[in-house]
Scaffold this motif. Structure first.
Motif, PDB file in Angstrom:
ATOM      1  N   SER A  34       0.881  -1.068   0.099  1.00 46.48           N
ATOM      2  CA  SER A  34       0.027   0.014  -0.007  1.00 46.48           C
ATOM      3  C   SER A  34       0.871   1.147   0.183  1.00 46.48           C
ATOM      4  O   SER A  34       1.528   1.525   0.940  1.00 46.48           O
ATOM      5  N   GLY A  83      -0.461   4.180  -1.252  1.00 44.48           N
ATOM      6  CA  GLY A  83      -1.240   5.551  -1.238  1.00 44.48           C
ATOM      7  C   GLY A  83      -1.465   6.355  -2.366  1.00 44.48           C
ATOM      8  O   GLY A  83      -2.043   7.151  -2.325  1.00 44.48           O
ATOM      9  N   GLY A 122      -3.613  -0.026   5.254  1.00 39.10           N
ATOM     10  CA  GLY A 122      -3.639  -0.012   3.932  1.00 39.10           C
ATOM     11  C   GLY A 122      -3.884  -1.271   3.315  1.00 39.10           C
ATOM     12  O   GLY A 122      -4.617  -1.193   2.333  1.00 39.10           O
ATOM     13  N   TRP A 156      -5.782   5.403  -0.335  1.00 36.89           N
ATOM     14  CA  TRP A 156      -5.275   4.142  -0.267  1.00 36.89           C
ATOM     15  C   TRP A 156      -5.218   3.400  -1.267  1.00 36.89           C
ATOM     16  O   TRP A 156      -6.246   3.318  -1.925  1.00 36.89           O
ATOM     17  N   ASN A 157      -4.142   2.877  -1.655  1.00 38.53           N
ATOM     18  CA  ASN A 157      -4.002   1.853  -2.895  1.00 38.53           C
ATOM     19  C   ASN A 157      -4.668   2.403  -4.217  1.00 38.53           C
ATOM     20  O   ASN A 157      -5.602   1.628  -4.855  1.00 38.53           O
ATOM     21  N   ASN A 169       0.019   7.587   1.656  1.00 40.34           N
ATOM     22  CA  ASN A 169       0.009   6.789   2.795  1.00 40.34           C
ATOM     23  C   ASN A 169       0.626   5.360   3.010  1.00 40.34           C
ATOM     24  O   ASN A 169       0.433   4.477   2.185  1.00 40.34           O
ATOM     25  N   THR A 226       2.548   2.376   5.072  1.00 37.73           N
ATOM     26  CA  THR A 226       2.538   1.560   6.303  1.00 37.73           C
ATOM     27  C   THR A 226       3.838   0.978   6.343  1.00 37.73           C
ATOM     28  O   THR A 226       4.418   0.214   5.619  1.00 37.73           O
TER      29      THR A 226
END
Length: 547
Positions: A44, A46, A167, A205-206, A486, A488
């Motif tokens: 992920s 973002g 995410g 996200w994604n 975003n 992680t």
């Protein structure tokens, strides 16, 4: 306009309910790869296509005295009269929904609350708030996300409370809002379209849009302040050398030129937040950049000059505002939201008290580089639902809550009901009643907020100076790598940069040498820094290939 909760990150509570965090991690681990620690990685990033972001269609309900520029806030010297009616009738469909939000303050009653009832009636949609203590909100959030079936319909998630692996499982918990708000679709909700594009990036996200932002005040977060009432004829600095001279010249007669300026020095020297990109496209850690080293050396020279207040030299940061406001220190640095807070506080007893933000300058006197700060620190999410009408009604409610300054709806959301929660004082400025102290706290802004307007009509000099300063400096904004993404980060790297904080404190105070930075960088590289670089490099390269 009430901006409580914006531009201010409440203190984080270290630790969480371990069982709940473990449970939510399972919920959120439905996709993505895992590293040897079991931490989801690189699934992920973002990043989101421009066409998937809501179109930006700015609205000024009333004409500002100082118009914003490219997303900077507009300023108003008077309260609008008459107010603009944003909706001819309540836009909702009569639905009733639950919403969970944090609060850093006294939690108001939610039953029999005339303020909440009035907003619900005006919206045509009932939002039943579940308000939790902001200091323990992360714990509550983890427990709630661990039981998806029992989740509220609408949840506020501050960026500092985003759970691990969010995410990788966001699509299983929350509604993809891209079909409803992406591109021109957002024009069905014109007040949401009034929110600047960068704020929406923080809620993606994604490659998809999942959240609704509480837009920040702009992309400029921190800079130098000076006491212009005590230095009325000062020739202000235009580079780092002149800044040293300025604080040295103003250290005398019991006054110190400044406090600890390490954080602002990094902005002056254009130190990146985390990563820079070399000419070969490879990532360079902020600690490896020449800008970081130069900022350290400059701050060490500042401390050695004797211009820093002794309490700051001793490491006392809690008293920095008091030292500045009492005149012990003539220059300080901090978040720009401090500007009106200090003026409001001090002018109650000293009408002549005045501070200003210094004009922005680069360390070398050239063109400044200001790295954008996140345009939204809090996003709210709608629980995943097969009921299309429910999602649309909640977005209609969000559109109502985003009504801008100058509308009847914004006045209601901000101050409540006239004659019940406020009366109009001099200049049409709402004066809160005793009931307002009990019933009104920031609630709706944690779900969505209108773009911030600068409306401190009792501080006209602040309105003009601040909005002008913001507008002038928009031209220097630069997107850092990974802006609006975003990511992680694997948990084993969470504390990798902590030793640099301690080392910087020692170097600037002369307890350690700048040469100790080289050893710290080598330790960082061998302790996981290279792996962390590779993690981010893969994301960066993927984004570049997709652009």
């Amino acid at each position: 306009m009430n901006t409580a909760g914006r531009g201010h990150r409440p203190p984080r509570r270290v630790g969480a309910v371990i069982g709940a965090v473990g449970a939510v991690a399972l919920v959120l681990s439905g996709c993505g790869s895992a590293d040897e620690q079991g931490t989801s990685v690189a699934s992920s990033d973002g990043s989101i296509e421009e066409t998937a972001l809501p179109a930006y269609v700015p609205i000024d309900a009333v004409e500002p005295d100082f118009p914003g520029v490219d997303g900077s806030p507009s300023g108003y010297l008077t309260m609008p009269d008459p107010l603009v009616k944003g909706f001819d009738s309540p836009p909702g469909s009569g639905g009733e929904y639950t919403a969970m939000t944090p609060l850093w303050g006294t939690i108001p009653p939610t039953s029999g609350n005339q303020y909440l009832d009035a907003v619900n009636e005006a919206m045509g949609t009932t939002i039943d708030f579940q308000i939790s203590d902001g200091n323990t909100y992360g714990d509550k959030l983890a427990a709630v996300l661990a039981s998806p079936k029992d989740m509220p319909d609408w949840i506020s998630i501050p960026s500092w409370n985003v759970p691990p692996r969010f995410g990788t499982g966001v699509d299983k918990l929350f509604e993809d809002l891209t079909p409803y708000l992406g591109g021109d679709a957002v024009e069905d909700y014109p007040y949401l379209a009034n929110i600047p594009t960068d704020a929406w990036r923080a809620c993606s996200w994604n490659g998809k849009l999942y959240g609704i932002p509480q837009a920040a005040e702009g992309n400029l977060g921190n800079w130098f302040f000076y006491r212009d009432d005590l230095l009325p004829d000062a020739e202000l600095p235009t580079n780092a050398d002149e800044m040293l001279e300025f604080v040295e010249e103003n250290t005398a007669d019991g006054h110190y030129g400044t406090d600890d300026l390490w954080n602002i020095a990094q902005i002056m020297f254009a130190v990146p937040d985390k990563w820079a990109v070399g000419e070969d496209g490879k990532l360079i850690s902020k600690f490896e950049t020449p800008e970081y080293r130069e900022a350290l050396e400059w701050t060490a020279e500042l401390f050695a000059s004797g211009s820093v207040h002794p309490d700051a030299v001793a490491g006392d940061t809690s008293g920095a505002q008091q030292r500045f406001e009492s005149g012990q220190v003539l220059v300080t640095g901090g978040g720009v939201g401090y500007y009106h807070e200090a003026l409001t506080r001090m002018r109650a007893t000293d009408p002549d008290f005045s501070i200003k933000l210094m004009p922005v300058f680069a360390a070398d006197g050239g063109t400044p580089v200001l790295y954008k700060t996140p345009a939204a620190g809090i996003c709210s999410y709608l629980k995943k639902s097969d009921d299309d009408a429910q999602i649309k009604e909640l977005l209609t409610a969000a559109n109502f809550m985003a009504a801008p300054f100058g509308t009847e709806e914004n006045q209601l959301l901000t101050y409540g009901v006239e004659g019940v929660h406020y009366t109009l004082g001099e200049g049409g400025v709402p004066q809160p009643t005793e009931l307002a102290q009990t019933e009104i706290q920031p609630t709706y802004i944690f779900l969505v907020g209108a773009p911030i307007a600068i409306t401190k009509t009792t501080l006209p000099d602040y309105v003009e100076n601040y909005t002008t300063w913001m507008a002038e400096n928009v031209a220097y904004l630069t997107e850092p790598p990974f802006f609006g993404q975003n990511i992680t980060e694997p948990s084993q790297y969470a504390s990798l940069g902590q030793p640099f904080d301690d080392l910087a404190s020692d170097i600037v105070r002369g307890r350690k040498s700048i040469d100790d930075l080289d050893a710290a960088i080598e330790t960082w590289r061998s302790s996981g820094g290279e792996e962390l670089r590779a993690f981010y490099q893969e994301i960066y390269d993927g984004a570049e290939q997709g652009s």
